[in-house]
Design a protein around this motif. Structure first.
Motif, PDB file in Angstrom:
ATOM      1  N   ALA A  65       0.847  -1.195  -0.229  1.00 44.91           N
ATOM      2  CA  ALA A  65       0.045  -0.065  -0.069  1.00 44.91           C
ATOM      3  C   ALA A  65       0.940   1.304   0.100  1.00 44.91           C
ATOM      4  O   ALA A  65       0.291   2.446  -0.117  1.00 44.91           O
ATOM      5  CB  ALA A  65      -0.934  -0.096   1.136  1.00 44.91           C
ATOM      6  N   GLY A  66       2.081   1.260   0.255  1.00 45.34           N
ATOM      7  CA  GLY A  66       3.022   2.062   0.539  1.00 45.34           C
ATOM      8  C   GLY A  66       4.334   1.695   1.080  1.00 45.34           C
ATOM      9  O   GLY A  66       4.634   0.698   1.363  1.00 45.34           O
ATOM     10  N   SER A  67       4.908   2.990   1.470  1.00 48.88           N
ATOM     11  CA  SER A  67       6.133   2.652   2.223  1.00 48.88           C
ATOM     12  C   SER A  67       6.556   3.844   2.961  1.00 48.88           C
ATOM     13  O   SER A  67       5.902   4.937   3.006  1.00 48.88           O
ATOM     14  CB  SER A  67       7.216   2.704   1.048  1.00 48.88           C
ATOM     15  N   VAL A  68       7.311   3.558   4.190  1.00 47.18           N
ATOM     16  CA  VAL A  68       7.470   4.401   5.166  1.00 47.18           C
ATOM     17  C   VAL A  68       9.210   4.554   5.437  1.00 47.18           C
ATOM     18  O   VAL A  68       9.844   3.368   5.277  1.00 47.18           O
ATOM     19  CB  VAL A  68       7.005   4.194   6.632  1.00 47.18           C
ATOM     20  N   GLY A  69       9.699   5.616   5.365  1.00 46.88           N
ATOM     21  CA  GLY A  69      11.213   5.918   5.526  1.00 46.88           C
ATOM     22  C   GLY A  69      11.702   7.108   6.103  1.00 46.88           C
ATOM     23  O   GLY A  69      10.924   7.842   6.400  1.00 46.88           O
ATOM     24  N   VAL A  70      12.999   7.064   6.282  1.00 49.64           N
ATOM     25  CA  VAL A  70      13.647   8.055   6.841  1.00 49.64           C
ATOM     26  C   VAL A  70      14.805   8.775   5.810  1.00 49.64           C
ATOM     27  O   VAL A  70      15.269   8.023   5.040  1.00 49.64           O
ATOM     28  CB  VAL A  70      14.226   7.815   8.241  1.00 49.64           C
ATOM     29  N   THR A  71      15.176  10.049   5.981  1.00 46.79           N
ATOM     30  CA  THR A  71      16.210  10.601   5.294  1.00 46.79           C
ATOM     31  C   THR A  71      17.062  11.214   6.240  1.00 46.79           C
ATOM     32  O   THR A  71      16.910  11.862   7.214  1.00 46.79           O
ATOM     33  CB  THR A  71      15.504  11.805   4.402  1.00 46.79           C
ATOM     34  N   GLY A  72      18.574  10.818   5.884  1.00 44.99           N
ATOM     35  CA  GLY A  72      19.462  11.334   6.729  1.00 44.99           C
ATOM     36  C   GLY A  72      20.802  11.491   5.951  1.00 44.99           C
ATOM     37  O   GLY A  72      20.960  11.357   4.715  1.00 44.99           O
ATOM     38  N   PHE A  73      21.767  11.930   6.536  1.00 44.49           N
ATOM     39  CA  PHE A  73      23.157  11.860   6.050  1.00 44.49           C
ATOM     40  C   PHE A  73      23.716  10.708   5.991  1.00 44.49           C
ATOM     41  O   PHE A  73      23.418   9.866   6.596  1.00 44.49           O
ATOM     42  CB  PHE A  73      24.090  12.933   6.679  1.00 44.49           C
ATOM     43  N   THR A  74      24.481  10.478   4.804  1.00 45.90           N
ATOM     44  CA  THR A  74      25.050   8.996   4.440  1.00 45.90           C
ATOM     45  C   THR A  74      25.777   8.653   5.670  1.00 45.90           C
ATOM     46  O   THR A  74      25.594   7.411   5.937  1.00 45.90           O
ATOM     47  CB  THR A  74      25.936   9.415   3.236  1.00 45.90           C
ATOM     48  N   ARG A  75      26.516   9.289   6.519  1.00 51.47           N
ATOM     49  CA  ARG A  75      27.415   8.861   7.470  1.00 51.47           C
ATOM     50  C   ARG A  75      26.342   8.250   8.663  1.00 51.47           C
ATOM     51  O   ARG A  75      26.788   7.619   9.544  1.00 51.47           O
ATOM     52  CB  ARG A  75      28.273   9.977   8.219  1.00 51.47           C
ATOM     53  N   GLU A  76      25.168   8.996   8.746  1.00 54.65           N
ATOM     54  CA  GLU A  76      24.068   8.429   9.744  1.00 54.65           C
ATOM     55  C   GLU A  76      23.634   7.258   9.176  1.00 54.65           C
ATOM     56  O   GLU A  76      23.275   6.387  10.233  1.00 54.65           O
ATOM     57  CB  GLU A  76      23.175   9.351   9.778  1.00 54.65           C
ATOM     58  N   LEU A  77      23.470   6.850   7.869  1.00 50.67           N
ATOM     59  CA  LEU A  77      22.856   5.585   7.703  1.00 50.67           C
ATOM     60  C   LEU A  77      23.974   4.778   6.923  1.00 50.67           C
ATOM     61  O   LEU A  77      23.775   4.254   5.986  1.00 50.67           O
ATOM     62  CB  LEU A  77      21.889   5.975   6.699  1.00 50.67           C
ATOM     63  N   ALA A  78      24.817   4.361   7.821  1.00 52.68           N
ATOM     64  CA  ALA A  78      26.167   3.502   7.550  1.00 52.68           C
ATOM     65  C   ALA A  78      26.493   2.523   8.867  1.00 52.68           C
ATOM     66  O   ALA A  78      26.221   3.095   9.689  1.00 52.68           O
ATOM     67  CB  ALA A  78      27.193   4.449   7.092  1.00 52.68           C
ATOM     68  N   GLY A  79      26.994   1.587   8.503  1.00 57.34           N
ATOM     69  CA  GLY A  79      27.506   0.704   9.422  1.00 57.34           C
ATOM     70  C   GLY A  79      26.210   0.302  10.386  1.00 57.34           C
ATOM     71  O   GLY A  79      25.138   0.103  10.197  1.00 57.34           O
ATOM     72  N   ALA A  80      26.587   0.467  11.875  1.00 62.82           N
ATOM     73  CA  ALA A  80      25.662   0.351  12.781  1.00 62.82           C
ATOM     74  C   ALA A  80      24.449   1.037  12.715  1.00 62.82           C
ATOM     75  O   ALA A  80      23.412   0.812  13.259  1.00 62.82           O
ATOM     76  CB  ALA A  80      26.452   0.593  14.188  1.00 62.82           C
TER      77      ALA A  80
END
Length: 263
Positions: free
Chosen positions: A220-235
């Motif tokens: 039906a759709g999607s949910v997500g977040v947007t951040g800086f690349t460094r925040e969405l990497a590794g742990a």
């Protein structure tokens, strides 16, 4: 004596519709919707005050477009509307409902991850942002309800596409130079349970999104977040993915999708 101006944007007399043909078609449609069991052409013409020949043209057009059907009983034809009307309105209803249903999950994601959170739905070959929860802090991203972008350029769009039935996905692949490669990418997204967009739309900006499903088990759709690349990497990626997927499942349950059917 007052005269109507023919200029663009000029007011039209309130006693006469701007388009008589459209007005008649809507009158026929509304009359059929409000009638159980259907109406013959004669009864429809009488109920609407529209000439029989005009009524016939309208209902034949509605039938051709899938908005009306007829039941033949002996020599009589009874006209009635179809669920095509519901199909037409459902995306609008769903978008309105989804925005309200998903608000607590969006707020939780924005507060916990300190990133703006969004809900997206597919509209043709575009994904439309229908809801947003802003994050604390001075830095904000160029996302807002109503924004539409090509589905393949966002995590929100790709994760929806990954769960579409082939009949709906195929038109989206038309014109792509490497549809087989894209299908392979979508298969990986489906296996992961989420999609990541890493600096594909804007330098140093990444997005992560997971799908949610309706009562029929359809995406039906999607949910997500947007951040800086460094925040969405590794742990950081692992933490965000776990939380986004869990909140997407919560939205699915709210929409009537039993967890055992999809997760």
């Amino acid at each position: 004596m007052a005269h109507e101006s023919g200029g663009e944007g000029a007011p039209v007399a309130a006693t006469r519709p701007a388009s008589p043909a459209v007005d008649r078609a809507l009158t026929v449609l509304e009359t059929l919707v409000g009638t159980e069991g259907g109406l013959t052409l004669t009864a429809l013409a009488r109920a609407t005050g529209i000439p029989l020949a005009t009524c016939a043209s309208i209902v034949y057009t509605l039938e051709k477009r899938g908005y009306a059907s007829r039941l033949v009983v002996g020599r009589s034809h009874f006209w009635r509307v179809t669920l095509r009307l519901y199909e037409l309105a459902a995306p609008l209803i769903r978008q309105e409902d989804i925005s309200e249903v998903a608000e607590p999950q969006l707020r939780l994601l924005a507060d916990k991850l300190r990133m703006p959170a969004h809900v997206g739905v597919l509209n043709g070959a575009s994904v439309v942002y229908v809801a947003k929860a802003t994050s604390p802090g001075f830095i904000q991203f160029d996302t807002y309800p109503g924004k539409a972008v090509p589905f393949n350029s966002t995590a929100l769009g790709r994760v929806i596409a990954a769960h579409l039935p082939d009949a709906q996905l195929e038109p989206l692949l038309t014109g792509r130079t490497t549809p087989r490669v894209f299908r392979s990418q979508l298969a990986k997204v489906r296996q992961l349970g989420y999609a990541v967009e890493d600096e594909e739309d804007e330098t140093d900006v990444a997005c992560l999104a997971a799908p949610f499903f309706d009562a029929q088990g359809r995406v039906a759709g999607s949910v997500g977040v947007t951040g800086f690349t460094r925040e969405l990497a590794g742990a950081g990626l692992d933490t965000a993915a776990d939380l986004v997927v869990r909140q997407a499942k919560q939205i699915s349950v709210k929409l009537g999708c039993l967890s055992g059917n999809r997760f």
